[in-house]
Design a protein around this motif. Structure first.
Motif, mmCIF file in Angstrom:
data_model
loop_
_atom_site.group_PDB
_atom_site.id
_atom_site.type_symbol
_atom_site.label_atom_id
_atom_site.label_comp_id
_atom_site.label_asym_id
_atom_site.label_seq_id
_atom_site.Cartn_x
_atom_site.Cartn_y
_atom_site.Cartn_z
ATOM 1 N N ALA A 198 0.815 -1.066 -0.245
ATOM 2 C CA ALA A 198 -0.362 -0.013 0.109
ATOM 3 C C ALA A 198 1.061 0.758 -0.388
ATOM 4 O O ALA A 198 -0.130 2.242 -0.824
ATOM 5 C CB ALA A 198 -0.945 -0.242 1.356
ATOM 6 N N LEU A 199 2.105 1.294 0.713
ATOM 7 C CA LEU A 199 3.236 2.493 0.361
ATOM 8 C C LEU A 199 3.629 2.792 -1.061
ATOM 9 O O LEU A 199 3.649 3.746 -1.146
ATOM 10 C CB LEU A 199 3.651 2.214 1.622
ATOM 11 N N PRO A 256 3.911 7.345 -4.785
ATOM 12 C CA PRO A 256 4.642 8.379 -5.962
ATOM 13 C C PRO A 256 3.437 9.464 -5.954
ATOM 14 O O PRO A 256 3.775 10.615 -6.759
ATOM 15 C CB PRO A 256 4.312 7.538 -7.051
ATOM 16 N N TYR A 257 1.924 9.158 -5.217
ATOM 17 C CA TYR A 257 0.672 9.426 -5.393
ATOM 18 C C TYR A 257 1.132 10.422 -4.841
ATOM 19 O O TYR A 257 1.218 12.384 -5.419
ATOM 20 C CB TYR A 257 -0.188 9.463 -4.987
ATOM 21 N N GLY A 308 3.129 16.663 -3.097
ATOM 22 C CA GLY A 308 4.362 17.366 -2.633
ATOM 23 C C GLY A 308 4.962 18.703 -3.276
ATOM 24 O O GLY A 308 5.147 19.234 -2.948
ATOM 25 N N ILE A 309 5.222 17.900 -4.709
ATOM 26 C CA ILE A 309 5.649 18.931 -5.553
ATOM 27 C C ILE A 309 5.467 19.665 -6.373
ATOM 28 O O ILE A 309 5.347 20.816 -6.249
ATOM 29 C CB ILE A 309 6.670 17.815 -6.945
ATOM 30 N N TYR A 310 3.748 19.091 -6.411
ATOM 31 C CA TYR A 310 2.775 19.957 -6.456
ATOM 32 C C TYR A 310 2.493 21.193 -6.336
ATOM 33 O O TYR A 310 2.078 22.591 -6.062
ATOM 34 C CB TYR A 310 1.247 19.516 -6.856
ATOM 35 N N ALA A 369 -3.639 7.736 5.055
ATOM 36 C CA ALA A 369 -3.876 6.358 5.051
ATOM 37 C C ALA A 369 -2.462 6.359 5.022
ATOM 38 O O ALA A 369 -1.337 5.415 5.750
ATOM 39 C CB ALA A 369 -4.179 6.062 3.979
ATOM 40 N N PHE A 370 -1.208 7.247 4.744
ATOM 41 C CA PHE A 370 0.091 7.147 4.615
ATOM 42 C C PHE A 370 0.575 7.153 5.766
ATOM 43 O O PHE A 370 1.783 6.319 6.018
ATOM 44 C CB PHE A 370 0.215 8.107 3.696
#
Length: 127
Positions: free
Chosen positions: A30-31, A36-37, A42-44, A68-69
Protein backbone atom coordinates in the motif's frame (compact mmCIF):
# COMPACT_ATOMS: atom_id res chain seq x y z
CA UNK A 1 -5.83 -33.04 21.42
CA UNK A 2 -3.35 -31.44 19.00
CA UNK A 3 -0.83 -33.15 16.78
CA UNK A 4 2.80 -31.94 16.71
CA UNK A 5 2.24 -30.53 13.23
CA UNK A 6 -0.79 -28.61 14.44
CA UNK A 7 1.23 -27.01 17.24
CA UNK A 8 3.89 -25.60 14.93
CA UNK A 9 1.91 -24.76 11.81
CA UNK A 10 2.08 -21.05 11.04
CA UNK A 11 4.75 -20.33 13.64
CA UNK A 12 8.12 -18.91 12.65
CA UNK A 13 11.34 -18.79 14.64
CA UNK A 14 9.89 -16.14 16.97
CA UNK A 15 6.79 -18.30 17.61
CA UNK A 16 4.60 -15.39 16.57
CA UNK A 17 2.85 -16.72 13.51
CA UNK A 18 2.54 -15.12 10.11
CA UNK A 19 0.28 -12.18 10.97
CA UNK A 20 3.09 -9.60 11.41
CA UNK A 21 4.74 -10.77 8.19
CA UNK A 22 1.54 -10.49 6.15
CA UNK A 23 0.69 -7.12 7.72
CA UNK A 24 4.17 -5.78 6.95
CA UNK A 25 3.97 -6.99 3.35
CA UNK A 26 0.47 -5.56 2.84
CA UNK A 27 1.42 -2.20 4.34
CA UNK A 28 4.55 -2.14 2.18
CA UNK A 29 2.47 -2.75 -0.94
CA UNK A 30 0.00 0.00 0.00
CA UNK A 31 2.87 2.38 0.75
CA UNK A 32 4.38 1.55 -2.62
CA UNK A 33 1.16 2.72 -4.26
CA UNK A 34 0.64 5.81 -2.08
CA UNK A 35 4.23 7.11 -2.11
CA UNK A 36 4.43 8.25 -5.77
CA UNK A 37 1.02 9.90 -5.46
CA UNK A 38 2.03 11.84 -2.35
CA UNK A 39 5.44 12.76 -3.81
CA UNK A 40 3.58 14.29 -6.76
CA UNK A 41 1.30 16.20 -4.39
CA UNK A 42 4.32 17.37 -2.39
CA UNK A 43 5.97 18.69 -5.55
CA UNK A 44 2.70 20.39 -6.53
CA UNK A 45 2.39 22.07 -3.11
CA UNK A 46 6.06 23.07 -2.89
CA UNK A 47 6.40 26.84 -2.54
CA UNK A 48 2.66 27.52 -2.21
CA UNK A 49 1.31 29.72 0.57
CA UNK A 50 -0.11 28.23 3.77
CA UNK A 51 -3.78 28.85 2.93
CA UNK A 52 -3.49 27.01 -0.37
CA UNK A 53 -1.75 24.05 1.32
CA UNK A 54 -4.41 23.87 4.06
CA UNK A 55 -7.23 23.94 1.53
CA UNK A 56 -5.46 21.29 -0.57
CA UNK A 57 -4.90 18.98 2.40
CA UNK A 58 -8.54 19.49 3.35
CA UNK A 59 -9.69 18.22 -0.03
CA UNK A 60 -11.15 14.75 -0.47
CA UNK A 61 -8.28 13.61 -2.74
CA UNK A 62 -5.32 14.60 -0.56
CA UNK A 63 -6.30 14.50 3.15
CA UNK A 64 -7.48 10.88 3.40
CA UNK A 65 -4.53 9.65 1.30
CA UNK A 66 -2.13 11.51 3.59
CA UNK A 67 -3.81 10.02 6.68
CA UNK A 68 -3.63 6.53 5.19
CA UNK A 69 0.06 7.07 4.37
CA UNK A 70 0.84 8.15 7.94
CA UNK A 71 -1.04 5.23 9.52
CA UNK A 72 0.43 2.65 7.15
CA UNK A 73 3.92 4.05 7.70
CA UNK A 74 3.48 3.74 11.46
CA UNK A 75 2.30 0.13 11.19
CA UNK A 76 5.11 -0.75 8.79
CA UNK A 77 7.78 0.95 10.89
CA UNK A 78 6.55 -0.58 14.16
CA UNK A 79 6.49 -4.13 12.77
CA UNK A 80 9.82 -3.77 10.98
CA UNK A 81 11.68 -2.41 13.99
CA UNK A 82 9.98 -4.95 16.27
CA UNK A 83 11.32 -7.75 14.08
CA UNK A 84 14.84 -6.31 14.17
CA UNK A 85 14.74 -5.87 17.95
CA UNK A 86 13.38 -9.37 18.53
CA UNK A 87 16.01 -10.92 16.28
CA UNK A 88 19.13 -9.02 17.33
CA UNK A 89 18.70 -7.84 20.94
CA UNK A 90 19.38 -10.64 23.41
CA UNK A 91 18.98 -9.21 26.92
CA UNK A 92 15.42 -9.71 28.16
CA UNK A 93 15.03 -6.34 29.92
CA UNK A 94 16.85 -4.49 27.14
CA UNK A 95 14.58 -6.13 24.57
CA UNK A 96 11.44 -5.18 26.51
CA UNK A 97 12.64 -1.59 26.94
CA UNK A 98 13.49 -1.23 23.25
CA UNK A 99 10.17 -2.78 22.18
CA UNK A 100 8.31 -0.33 24.41
CA UNK A 101 10.33 2.66 23.17
CA UNK A 102 9.84 1.57 19.57
CA UNK A 103 6.06 1.38 19.90
CA UNK A 104 5.83 4.54 21.99
CA UNK A 105 7.90 6.58 19.53
CA UNK A 106 6.15 5.21 16.45
CA UNK A 107 2.63 5.81 17.70
CA UNK A 108 3.41 9.17 19.31
CA UNK A 109 4.74 10.49 16.01
CA UNK A 110 1.74 8.95 14.22
CA UNK A 111 -0.75 10.60 16.59
CA UNK A 112 0.94 13.99 16.24
CA UNK A 113 0.86 13.76 12.45
CA UNK A 114 -2.76 12.61 12.38
CA UNK A 115 -3.73 15.44 14.74
CA UNK A 116 -1.99 18.01 12.50
CA UNK A 117 -3.61 16.66 9.33
CA UNK A 118 -7.08 16.50 10.90
CA UNK A 119 -6.66 20.04 12.19
CA UNK A 120 -5.84 21.26 8.67
CA UNK A 121 -8.76 19.30 7.24
CA UNK A 122 -11.21 20.83 9.71
CA UNK A 123 -9.73 24.30 9.16
CA UNK A 124 -10.21 23.87 5.42
CA UNK A 125 -13.81 22.74 5.96
CA UNK A 126 -14.59 25.94 7.89
CA UNK A 127 -13.32 28.23 5.13
Amino acid sequence: MTTPLGRVRGLGSAKGGTRPYVLKQASGLALGILTPYLIGIGIYLLGRDRDFVVVSIGSFWIGPALLAFILLSAVHMDIGMRTIIEDYVHGHMRKLLLLFLNSAFTWLVCLLCVFAILRMMFEAAQQ
